[in-house]
Scaffold this motif. Structure first.
Motif: not given
Length: 755
Positions: A526-546, A576-582
């Motif tokens: 849960v993250e109500d702020d749209t910008e924060e939700a975008g950053r959290l999405t990247v963190d989940v996909a690039a770091r937490r799930l892996p 953002l994901l490109q910066q994190a993954v490649t």
């Protein structure tokens, strides 16, 4: 112009370029010897690193970047020093010359280099390591570059981007300036990437009147074309006229006159009166010609298949179904549920059939059963799906070869198929999976190629989003009272009931909020702020799930966003994901194109149908990974998810977008081990039940939602507004009584035994 300052300098590098409007931020060496570079901003269309620019503009300053120069217009001056020539040639301007070759050429010819390339290109063979083939290529590339420059200079005044100017040149060559000046609206029809609005801007700049009939007709066709991009096969006449008046800002009477002229033109538009939707009142439908032809043709081809007396699988007329199903259970190790049995019998005894149902209801096992039984009777079975990933999955499921519909039909440049009514496929049974993705034009090509007497089984989930292209083919085939028999699987199997992904997909589809706690495979951050939700999405996909599940962030995790724009949209998330993954590395080749940077290792997707690429074309939605990037050849290579190596010249890179994140619409037909979905109030207008349902059903193992409870509630509650404008169901009805699914729901007659 006297108050404009003049600055000369060598263009060192372009740090940002917007391909839409040509706005560029660049660094220029003014040669003052301090080593400092000047920041220049403005339209630098066509300028290349290494060129000496003579710029007119104004001085200013930026709070973050300091002193800068805003360019209002510029001319290029060919470099005169050896160093300038070396930099100019090594910038990737001329195909066949990279930094290494540029060094060799300038070492050999010095300040005469550009004169030699211009006037005596054959002399390049004197340079060590340059053979006749490369020499010829450099000479041709230089000539083309010169010609493109002329077009660039002409188009600069009307704000056309570099990539589009190059495309105009590729399309019309020496006639480019003449076409742009005299027939600018041709550009919208002929050149990919130029819509009516760009053509209109050019037309205005070359003096075509605002109320010119040519402009109004082009605007009407553009409005129809836009509606097909939104999924409609036609527009009601009144709506089209209103849209055109708003777009063109001209009198309604003029629009009506021009529409009548277009309707009289065989290649213009088609007007036809058809029954309306809910109220039954007739409506005057206006079609672009290809969509009218395709709708008539598809309805006709389906009716021909349904009515055909010939049967290429006659063995199933008198099968003992009880014995056949016992044999099948022994073969597959599982019994079919009653509705699955009905679907199997339907597919094998009817010429056209539809199988639909949600996840976990056994569509895949039913398809495998159909294929097993058909093969047992020596039938030629052909398997296809709209995407490479879906075709791969179908092949794994059935143990037989499957291909994309495009490859099956061997589509040629221009979109014509090698297989059609005159040259049908060699098949007794054609099975197409993920049929909700079939748009009108592709479905028409496919059905035309099914031979008389063959059986066609279309399999798909009708509750998912409709096709990206125009039409709602699967939904139209399932229209009540239509001639095409169908079975809808509704029972969720026990094994599937243990999956949170499957359970929640069905809850969402029923308008019930998903369970978001206590499940091992379905999570909600849960993250109500749209910008924060975008950053959290990247963190989940690039770091937490892996880290937690051992997944590869590039291969196994897919971010699916409701829309492209916004802080939690696919565009921003891709960066953002490109910066994190490649991320950028000194040893990692990269190429900037417009606002994007492409690197080896990037996950990318094709964003238009291109029939000239690959063995049988590369199509909108094809995903792949960048495997090579050659500055000398100015070429980037992508290995697609169909394991095909496809090359892109650097000026074609606007056909590619990054695919670390993609819109849910673009993900149709694909399946990923893990899916991360930002669900934010920033995407309020897009939050609909079938959109969220489609996203969740893309996941094989794991779903993570990121965003606000309010946005999630909105998505689950909101049923998609309205149907698309299509008339396929009406054309199929045609007053004919077709086969009825109810007549195959019994136990079947006794025949000559199963084997």
């Amino acid at each position: 112009m006297s108050n404009l300052a003049v600055v000369e300098g060598v263009l060192e590098r372009i740090t940002y370029a917007n391909e839409e409007n040509g706005y560029t931020v660049a660094r220029v060496d003014t040669g003052r010897g301090s080593g400092d570079l000047l920041t220049v901003v403005g339209s630098l269309l066509g300028a290349q690193p290494g060129e000496l620019l003579r710029m007119e503009g104004r001085w200013g300053s930026h709070s973050q970047y300091g002193k800068q120069f805003t360019v209002e217009n510029y001319t290029t001056v060919l470099p005169a020093t050896v160093q300038g020539i070396r930099r100019y040639l090594g910038s990737g301007l001329i195909k066949g010359i990279g930094p290494r070759i540029a060094d060799r050429i300038t070492e050999h010819f010095g300040v005469q280099t550009l004169d030699v390339i211009e006037q005596q290109p054959k002399r390049l063979i004197e340079v060590p390591g340059l053979g006749p083939k490369r020499t010829k290529m450099i000479g041709a590339a230089w000539e083309e570059q010169k010609a493109i420059k002329e077009v660039m200079i002409f188009l600069q005044g009307v704000g056309v981007s570099t990539s589009i100017a190059v495309r105009i040149y590729k399309k019309y060559a020496d006639a480019s300036i003449s076409v742009v000046r005299n027939q600018p609206y041709r550009l919208a029809a002929d050149v990919w990437g130029i819509g009516f609005l760009t053509a209109d801007r050019i037309a205005q700049a070359v003096g075509i009147p605002h109320d010119s009939p040519e402009r109004v007709k082009a605007g009407l066709q553009y409005a129809l074309s836009q509606s097909t991009d939104n999924g409609h096969c036609y527009l009601p006449e009144e709506q089209l006229i209103a849209d055109a008046v708003k777009l063109l800002q001209v009198d309604t009477g003029l629009v009506i006159e021009c529409l009548a002229e277009l309707a009289d033109d065989a290649e213009g538009v088609v007007r036809e009166t058809i029954p309306g939707a809910a109220d039954g009142e007739s409506v005057t439908a206006v079609y672009l010609v290809p969509f009218h032809r395709a709708e008539l043709s598809l309805a006709g081809a389906l009716r021909r298949l349904l009515r055909c007396d010939e049967d290429r699988m006659p063995a199933f007329h008198d099968v003992d179904w009880d014995k056949a199903l016992v044999w099948l259970a022994q073969r597959t190790g599982a019994d079919l549920a009653p509705e699955q049995q009905q679907a199997v019998r339907l597919a094998l005894s009817e010429k056209v059939a539809v199988l639909t149902g949600g996840p976990g209801c056994g569509k895949s096992f039913t398809v495998r059963s159909v294929v097993e039984l058909a093969r047992a009777k020596k039938a030629k079975v052909v398997l296809a799906a709209p995407t490479g990933r879906a075709a791969k999955r179908l092949a794994e499921l059935t143990g037989a070869e499957a291909s994309t519909v495009h490859r099956l039909l061997e589509l040629k440049p221009g979109g014509d198929a090698a297989y059609d009514k005159e040259r049908p496929l060699d098949a007794d049974l054609v099975v197409v999976d993920e049929a909700s993705m079939l748009d009108l034009l592709l479905a028409n090509k496919l059905v035309k190629a099914v031979p008389p007497g063959a059986h066609l089984l279309l399999v798909g989930d009708v509750d998912q989003l409709p096709s990206v292209g125009a039409g709602e083919v699967l939904r139209d085939l399932l229209a009540p009272g239509g001639p095409v028999p169908a079975v809808r699987l509704t029972r969720i199997f026990r094994q599937a009931q243990q999956s949170g992904v499957v359970t929640n997909a069905h809850r969402i589809n029923s308008g019930v909020p998903p369970i978001t706690q206590g499940l091992p495979d379905f999570f909600f951050f849960v993250e109500d702020d749209t910008e924060e939700a975008g950053r959290l999405t990247v963190d989940v996909a690039a770091r937490r799930l892996p880290a937690k599940f051992g997944l590869d962030p590039r291969r196994d995790v897919q971010v699916l966003a409701p829309m492209h724009r916004g802080p939690a949209g696919a565009g921003t998330l891709n960066g953002l994901l490109q910066q994190a993954v490649t991320p950028a590395r000194p040893d990692l080749p990269e190429r900037r194109f417009g606002g994007r940077i492409f690197r080896v290792g990037d996950k990318v997707t094709q964003i238009r149908n291109n029939y000239d690429k690959g063995a049988n074309g590369v199509f909108n939605g094809t995903v792949g990974v960048v495997t090579a990037l050659d500055s000398e050849e100015q070429r980037l290579t992508v290995r697609t998810d169909e394991d095909e190596e496809v090359g892109y010249d650097f000026d074609e890179l606007d056909e590619l977008a990054h695919a670390y994140a993609m819109t849910i619409h673009r993900s149709q037909g694909s399946e990923y081990p893990a899916v991360v979905i930002p669900v934010t109030t920033g995407a309020w207008m897009m939050l609909q039940r079938n959109l969220l349902y489609t996203a969740v059903t893309r996941a094989k193992r794991l779903v993570v939602l990121v965003g606000s409870r309010k946005a999630l509630g909105q998505a689950v509650r909101t049923v998609s507004a309205g149907r698309r404008f299509t008339a396929l169901d009406h054309r199929l009805g045609g007053g004919t009584a077709g086969p009825d699914a109810s007549r195959v729901s019994g136990t079947g007659g006794k025949g000559a035994g199963w084997t």
